[in-house]
Scaffold this motif. Structure first.
Motif, short mmCIF file in Angstrom:
data_model
loop_
_atom_site.label_atom_id
_atom_site.label_comp_id
_atom_site.label_asym_id
_atom_site.label_seq_id
_atom_site.Cartn_x
_atom_site.Cartn_y
_atom_site.Cartn_z
N ASP A 129 0.80 -1.22 0.00
CA ASP A 129 0.00 0.00 0.00
C ASP A 129 0.84 1.27 0.00
O ASP A 129 0.34 2.35 -0.32
CB ASP A 129 -0.93 0.02 1.22
N ALA A 130 2.11 1.14 0.38
CA ALA A 130 2.99 2.32 0.40
C ALA A 130 3.17 2.85 -1.03
O ALA A 130 3.05 2.09 -2.00
CB ALA A 130 4.34 1.96 1.00
N GLU A 131 3.48 4.13 -1.14
CA GLU A 131 3.67 4.70 -2.48
C GLU A 131 4.78 3.97 -3.22
O GLU A 131 4.65 3.65 -4.41
CB GLU A 131 4.01 6.19 -2.36
N GLU A 132 5.88 3.69 -2.54
CA GLU A 132 6.96 2.87 -3.10
C GLU A 132 7.53 2.06 -1.94
O GLU A 132 8.54 2.43 -1.36
CB GLU A 132 8.04 3.72 -3.77
N GLY A 133 6.87 0.95 -1.62
CA GLY A 133 7.33 0.13 -0.52
C GLY A 133 8.66 -0.54 -0.84
O GLY A 133 8.99 -0.79 -2.01
N ARG A 134 9.41 -0.84 0.20
CA ARG A 134 10.74 -1.43 0.02
C ARG A 134 10.90 -2.62 0.96
O ARG A 134 10.84 -2.48 2.19
CB ARG A 134 11.85 -0.41 0.32
N LEU A 135 11.13 -3.80 0.37
CA LEU A 135 11.51 -4.98 1.13
C LEU A 135 12.98 -5.26 0.84
O LEU A 135 13.36 -5.41 -0.32
CB LEU A 135 10.66 -6.19 0.70
N ILE A 136 13.78 -5.34 1.90
CA ILE A 136 15.22 -5.58 1.75
C ILE A 136 15.61 -6.72 2.69
O ILE A 136 15.42 -6.64 3.90
CB ILE A 136 16.04 -4.32 2.07
N ASN A 137 16.13 -7.77 2.10
CA ASN A 137 16.52 -8.95 2.88
C ASN A 137 18.04 -9.06 2.92
O ASN A 137 18.71 -8.92 1.89
CB ASN A 137 15.93 -10.22 2.25
N LEU A 138 18.57 -9.36 4.10
CA LEU A 138 20.02 -9.55 4.24
C LEU A 138 20.34 -11.03 4.10
O LEU A 138 19.83 -11.87 4.84
CB LEU A 138 20.48 -9.04 5.61
N SER A 139 21.20 -11.33 3.15
CA SER A 139 21.69 -12.70 2.97
C SER A 139 23.18 -12.69 3.31
O SER A 139 23.60 -12.03 4.25
CB SER A 139 21.42 -13.19 1.55
N SER A 140 23.99 -13.41 2.55
CA SER A 140 25.41 -13.51 2.87
C SER A 140 26.17 -14.11 1.71
O SER A 140 25.61 -14.87 0.90
CB SER A 140 25.61 -14.39 4.11
N LYS A 144 26.06 -18.09 -1.28
CA LYS A 144 26.50 -18.38 -2.65
C LYS A 144 27.62 -19.41 -2.68
O LYS A 144 27.64 -20.29 -3.54
CB LYS A 144 26.99 -17.09 -3.32
N GLY A 145 28.57 -19.27 -1.79
CA GLY A 145 29.77 -20.10 -1.87
C GLY A 145 29.88 -21.19 -0.84
O GLY A 145 30.80 -22.01 -0.90
N GLY A 146 28.93 -21.21 0.14
CA GLY A 146 29.05 -22.18 1.22
C GLY A 146 30.20 -21.82 2.15
O GLY A 146 30.99 -20.92 1.88
N ASN A 147 30.30 -22.54 3.25
CA ASN A 147 31.40 -22.31 4.18
C ASN A 147 31.50 -23.50 5.12
O ASN A 147 30.48 -24.00 5.61
CB ASN A 147 31.18 -21.02 4.98
N PHE A 148 32.70 -23.94 5.35
CA PHE A 148 32.93 -25.11 6.21
C PHE A 148 32.26 -24.90 7.57
O PHE A 148 32.45 -23.87 8.21
CB PHE A 148 34.43 -25.34 6.39
N GLY A 149 31.48 -25.88 7.99
CA GLY A 149 30.84 -25.81 9.30
C GLY A 149 29.57 -24.98 9.33
O GLY A 149 29.00 -24.76 10.40
N GLN A 150 29.09 -24.54 8.16
CA GLN A 150 27.91 -23.68 8.13
C GLN A 150 26.86 -24.18 7.12
O GLN A 150 26.24 -23.40 6.41
CB GLN A 150 28.29 -22.24 7.79
N ALA A 151 26.61 -25.48 7.10
CA ALA A 151 25.61 -26.02 6.19
C ALA A 151 24.24 -25.42 6.47
O ALA A 151 23.47 -25.12 5.54
CB ALA A 151 25.55 -27.55 6.31
N ASN A 152 23.91 -25.25 7.75
CA ASN A 152 22.62 -24.66 8.12
C ASN A 152 22.52 -23.20 7.69
O ASN A 152 21.54 -22.77 7.06
CB ASN A 152 22.36 -24.82 9.62
N TYR A 153 23.54 -22.43 7.99
CA TYR A 153 23.56 -21.00 7.67
C TYR A 153 23.58 -20.77 6.16
O TYR A 153 22.84 -19.93 5.63
CB TYR A 153 24.79 -20.37 8.33
N ALA A 154 24.40 -21.54 5.44
CA ALA A 154 24.49 -21.39 3.99
C ALA A 154 23.15 -21.72 3.33
O ALA A 154 22.72 -21.04 2.39
CB ALA A 154 25.60 -22.28 3.43
#
Length: 245
Positions: A129-140, A144-154
């Motif tokens: 409903d906003a004139e120009e609403g903004r949804l911004i999500n933080l990823s990491s 994209k690349g995965g990381n040792f010990g972070q299967a859940n987080y990735a």
């Protein structure tokens, strides 16, 4: 962005705190969400006010739909309709996959994916409903690349990409946008807990040769939240010092 109402989840410290303060510099009304760190959240509120904005601290565990809805009511009572939602709340439970418990898997996905779902669903009509609403999500970068010990987080962070692109399509007819910011390794408490030997390797693998600063991520989020980004939607913006994955 002056006078826009912005919700930033997990904004009592780190990247979320920097985003809230940047919104304050733009003259916004900011809801500083926190789960446990009430004192830190109130310090963020003061920082937003010092920067020129207005802010309130609102407690809610984003994994709890009812708590998010209660938070939304408080924000609307104080500031009215929400124009910008930044899904930033996150946690880590790092452990090698072969030793990872289902609980360690679930809790990370609950915060990053269920939390993003709950907040977006709760504020969706505001953004539409906003004139120009903004949804911004933080990823990491880890999404994209995965990381040792972070299967859940990735896994959780990768899921944010698809969620963002889908919401961009669904919000587009309303003239609102959805974008994602994927930071690399930024100087936060989480990264500072990484052993120095590994941090040195991260710096060496980054073309700019250093860790990022929270303010550098916040600046990109502020652009995406502003009217200047009105033709940008469905994008994943990397803020990672040039690291090619």
């Amino acid at each position: 962005m002056r006078s826009k109402t912005c919700v930033v989840t997990g904004s009592s410290k780190g990247i979320g705190e920097a985003i809230a303060e940047r919104f304050g510099e733009a003259g916004c009304q900011v809801a500083v969400n926190y789960r446990r760190s009430e004192e830190a959240a109130r310090e963020t509120v003061e920082s937003v006010a010092d920067a020129g904005g207005e802010a309130i601290a609102v407690q809610a565990d984003v994994t709890d739909q009812a708590a998010v809805e209660e938070m939304a009511g408080r924000i609307r009572d104080e500031f009215g309709r929400v124009d910008v939602l930044v899904n930033n709340a996150g946690i880590t439970q790092d452990v090698r996959f072969t030793e990872m418990s289902h609980e360690e898997w679930d809790v990370v996905l609950d915060v990053h994916l269920d939390g993003t779902f709950h907040c977006t669903q709760t504020f969706y009509e505001d953004l539409a409903d906003a004139e120009e609403g903004r949804l911004i999500n933080l990823s990491s970068i880890v999404g994209k690349g995965g990381n040792f010990g972070q299967a859940n987080y990735a896994t959780a962070k990768a899921g944010i990409f698809g969620f963002t692109r889908t919401l961009a399509l669904e919000l587009a007819p309303e003239g609102s946008t959805a974008n994602c910011v994927a930071p690399g390794f930024v100087r936060t408490d989480m990264v500072e807990r990484i052993p120095e030997k590994i941090r040195e390797r991260i710096r060496g693998d980054t073309p700019l040769g250093r860790l990022g600063e929270v303010e550098e991520v916040a600046e990109v989020v502020a652009f995406l939240a502003s009217d200047r980004s009105s033709f940008v939607t469905g994008e994943v913006i990397d803020v990672n010092g040039g690291k090619d994955l």
